[in-house]
Enzyme design. Structure first.
Site, PDB file in Angstrom:
ATOM      1  CG  ASN A   1      28.696  39.661  29.136  1.00  0.00           C
ATOM      2  OD1 ASN A   1      28.695  39.190  30.411  1.00  0.00           O
ATOM      3  ND2 ASN A   1      28.823  40.993  28.866  1.00  0.00           N
ATOM      4  N   GLY A   2      25.910  38.056  30.329  1.00  0.00           N
ATOM      5  CA  GLY A   2      24.944  38.821  31.278  1.00  0.00           C
ATOM      6  C   GLY A   2      24.183  37.813  32.025  1.00  0.00           C
TER       7      GLY A   2
ATOM      8  NE  ARG B   1      33.571  41.766  28.552  1.00  0.00           N
ATOM      9  CZ  ARG B   1      32.953  42.775  28.913  1.00  0.00           C
ATOM     10  NH1 ARG B   1      33.683  44.080  29.103  1.00  0.00           N
ATOM     11  NH2 ARG B   1      31.767  42.628  29.344  1.00  0.00           N
TER      12      ARG B   1
ATOM     13  CD1 TRP C   1      32.745  36.652  36.273  1.00  0.00           C
ATOM     14  CD2 TRP C   1      34.868  36.290  36.225  1.00  0.00           C
ATOM     15  NE1 TRP C   1      33.218  36.847  37.751  1.00  0.00           N
ATOM     16  CE2 TRP C   1      34.482  36.774  37.558  1.00  0.00           C
ATOM     17  CE3 TRP C   1      36.173  35.732  35.902  1.00  0.00           C
ATOM     18  CZ2 TRP C   1      35.507  36.599  38.281  1.00  0.00           C
ATOM     19  CZ3 TRP C   1      37.140  36.151  36.855  1.00  0.00           C
ATOM     20  CH2 TRP C   1      37.024  36.415  38.172  1.00  0.00           C
TER      21      TRP C   1
ATOM     22  CD  GLU D   1      44.554  48.245  49.523  1.00  0.00           C
ATOM     23  OE1 GLU D   1      44.700  47.185  49.694  1.00  0.00           O
ATOM     24  OE2 GLU D   1      43.726  48.927  49.024  1.00  0.00           O
TER      25      GLU D   1
ATOM     26  CB  CYS E   1      31.205  36.469  29.537  1.00  0.00           C
ATOM     27  SG  CYS E   1      30.584  35.397  30.892  1.00  0.00           S
TER      28      CYS E   1
ATOM     29  CD  GLU F   1      38.117  49.554  51.511  1.00  0.00           C
ATOM     30  OE1 GLU F   1      38.599  48.772  52.355  1.00  0.00           O
ATOM     31  OE2 GLU F   1      38.298  49.361  50.289  1.00  0.00           O
TER      32      GLU F   1
ATOM     33  CE  LYS G   1      40.953  50.194  48.410  1.00  0.00           C
ATOM     34  NZ  LYS G   1      40.419  48.889  48.326  1.00  0.00           N
TER      35      LYS G   1
ATOM     36  CG  HIS H   1      39.452  57.347  73.873  1.00  0.00           C
ATOM     37  ND1 HIS H   1      39.383  57.643  75.324  1.00  0.00           N
ATOM     38  CD2 HIS H   1      38.175  57.618  73.296  1.00  0.00           C
ATOM     39  CE1 HIS H   1      37.879  57.842  75.576  1.00  0.00           C
ATOM     40  NE2 HIS H   1      37.332  57.909  74.385  1.00  0.00           N
TER      41      HIS H   1
ATOM     42  CE  LYS I   1      41.610  42.139  42.592  1.00  0.00           C
ATOM     43  NZ  LYS I   1      41.122  43.324  43.074  1.00  0.00           N
TER      44      LYS I   1
END
Ligand code: G6P
Length: 609
Positions: free
Chosen positions: A101-102, A27, A75, A489, A2, A482, A486, A505, A604
């Site tokens: 925050n936490g 945040r 958040w 992208e 947050c 992945e 990445k 193959h 996104k």
């Protein structure tokens, strides 16, 4: 994650708090609130269950006056984004105002203890225990009460608070969450990061872990939580606002990769005991319910599908349950064999990906027990699934997922351990090893981040190629997929991933001196097979960049380049190799000059089919 801000000074607090919150919105942005001390017996409290702009409109309609105040943009982790759960939180008499925050790991026991003493809680948040603890411990000295309260708290926090009893005192403290103190002319700020305060001052006092600051009109006094005075460290920052938002990094993607250790610690926080017992707050399926599970389907798209593939691997391996990762866009149009003995694990960072949501509905309709794994509280996936595992990674702004992939993978490890626990599948020694691996991840990731200069050098060298194959086996096969995803992208370079066995193959036909291979050859039960693969590639003149474990000389002189990785067991290797490949992709893209954070044609969150 947050955003918090506090102000004490000779100006009006409200406009500065609103301005700071607006700049901290990246945040967290699911609800927000501000408290301003108007008189020594009254604070004006304004909250919104929407974004900061909504809060600002409310405040402007009735702007409070006062020189001391705190603000928060949330958040959500504990409790939905509602007015009641929005910060600031206060004690029983609304005299102590706190933003946090936490994550407070022991909040349930602290809350029960305080309720036993007659404290009344109004929200579902973990944060609300702080004002009540301070109230409980207050004996006329606020600094001491805050210190004692924070000594009782386990977990992570950055807090800013004030009390009506000390109308000229602003307190901040931090442990495992960021907090900076801004020093202006006759005014002081506390904030989650420099972004919030940069228009007002560039003189910043850096608060260390476990330190608190008490700010009064004579200035700030820093001390440790044990009450030992600390010499303040003051720095001058010369970032502009946009640099400050990116934490001084050139791109959000790099900042978010750098946040992975913190994100890994957050996804684990409060979820695993020393004995390896796993507990998910919002996914409370009983042992009996989980024992009934005969198969697991893991649904996702893009990066999340790769996390699902790692989930498939560990759920089968550790829990002994048949598991299958599925492309949600295919699953939704099949007639999949899903029933009441199926656990559907719906993996989606945003919680809004259309294909994944439709796949989830399909699983729900067929009676599956459904759990969403997502970073966004109250997202569609979180609302519709029967249970949720939140990633607790904080917002991810760059289109390419990085830290949330790491958290997705860790959440799959936790889920596999939970399923294994119910079936008594893993010997206690193995569980102890896994607990140690998981707890060591933040530090291990940091050691990979330290390899960035070497990775950048390799990326610059390899950025001249137009095609890549990424190869891995076992748990590192999805990591190869992945790594390739990445790279394509964000750099627009053609890259594909394959398993070591599949290479022969088809893809091997592509290889020549202009077609490099990135081969994941770190320590694992299939390392020797990967080494053989690299020999095959080198025989076709393909330049091989091999990730190898420190001390392994088997590819010296065979691979064109080695990236030497720290020793790690197999589950940790999937994470560490991923971080290395994320950095590789990032630096190739930077070398090619693409728009790293907003690559062309991508979004996104893909909320349409
Ligand atoms: C888009 C994003 C990817 C992401 C995928 C799934 O393609 O660009 O980064 O992996 O959607 O998103 P989700 O929010 O469901 O994890």
């Amino acid at each position: 994650m947050c955003g918090i801000i506090g102000y004490l000074g000779d100006k009006q607090a409200a406009p500065i708090l609103m301005d700071g919150l607006k700049r901290l919105e990246y945040r967290g942005y699911d609800s927000a609130g501000v408290a301003v001390l108007e008189t020594s017996i009254h604070s004006s409290l304004t909250k919104s269950e929407r974004k900061v702009d909504d809060l600002i409109a409310k405040i402007k309609a009735n702007e409070p006056t006062g020189h001391l105040g705190i603000g928060h943009t949330r958040w959500a982790t504990h409790g939905k984004p509602t007015i009641v759960n929005a910060h600031p939180h206060s004690d029983c008499y609304a005299r102590i105002m706190v933003v946090h925050n936490g994550i407070i790991e022991n909040f349930a026991e602290l809350k029960a203890e305080l309720e036993g003493k007659g404290h009344e809680f109004t929200s579902e948040t973990d944060s609300e225990v702080i004002p009540h603890l301070v109230e409980d411990l207050y004996k006329g000295d606020l600094v001491t009460a805050v210190r004692q309260a924070l000594q009782k708290v386990r977990g992570a926090y950055a807090v800013a608070l004030y009390s009506h009893d000390d109308p000229e005192l602003l307190i901040g403290a931090r442990l495992n969450a960021p907090l900076v103190v801004g020093l202006g002319e006759s005014e002081w700020f506390v904030a989650s990061d420099i972004t919030a305060i940069i228009p007002y001052t560039k003189r910043v006092l850096v608060l260390g872990e476990g330190e608190m600051v008490a700010i009064s009109p004579v200035g700030p006094v820093v001390s440790s939580l044990d009450g030992v005075a600390v010499d303040p460290k003051i720095v001058h920052v010369d970032w502009d606002v946009s640099q400050a938002q990116k934490g001084g990094f050139d791109h959000f993607m790099l900042k978010e990769i750098q946040e992975s250790p913190e994100a890994a610690a957050n996804v684990l926080r409060g979820r695993i005991g020393d004995d390896g017992a796993v507990h998910f707050n919002e996914f409370e399926a009983s042992d009996a319910e989980l024992e009934r599970i005969r198969n697991v389907k893991l649904l996702g798209m893009g990066t999340s599908l790769h996390a699902a593939m790692i989930g498939e691997y560990v759920i089968e391996d550790w829990a002994g349950i048949p598991a299958k990762a599925d492309d949600a866009s295919e699953f939704r149009y099949r007639r999949p064999l899903v029933g009441e003995d199926t656990l559907a694990v719906v993996i989606t960072q945003s919680g809004e990906t259309a294909d994944t949501i439709m796949g989830m509905r399909q699983a729900l309709e067929r009676g599956a027990l459904t759990v969403a794994v997502t970073n966004v509280v109250a997202s569609s996936a979180a609302r519709e699934a029967q249970g949720v595992i939140y990633l607790q990674a904080g917002p991810e702004i760059s289109v390419a997922s990085t830290k949330t992939f790491i958290c997705h993978v860790i959440s799959q490890y936790l889920l596999a351990m939970r399923l294994a626990e119910v079936r008594h599948r893993l010997p206690q020694e193995r569980v102890a090893e896994l607990v140690a691996t998981l707890r060591g991840l933040p530090e291990a990731i940091r050691s990979v981040l330290a390899l960035e200069p070497r990775i950048k050098e390799l990326a610059q060298k390899y950025s001249r190629y137009s095609n890549f194959i990424f190869v891995g086996r076992g748990i590192n096969y999805p990591v190869a997929l992945e790594g390739a995803l990445k790279l394509k992208e964000i750099s627009y370079v053609h890259a594909e991933g394959t398993s070591g066995g599949t290479l022969k193959h088809g893809a091997i036909a592509l290889l020549d001196e202009q077609f490099p291979v990135v081969a994941i050859c770190t320590e694992s039960p299939v390392r020797e097979k990967m080494v053989s693969n690299v020999h095959e590639m080198a025989a076709r003149d393909a330049p091989a960049l091999a990730l190898v474990t420190e001390g392994d000389r088997s590819l010296d002189g065979i691979a064109a380049d080695l990236l030497v990785m720290p020793p790690a067991d197999e589950p940790a290797s999937a994470i560490l190799n991923t971080v290395a490949l994320q950095l590789f992709a990032y630096h190739v893209a930077v070398a090619l000059g693409t728009d790293v954070d907003q690559p062309r044609n991508l979004a996104k969150s893909v909320t349409v089919e």
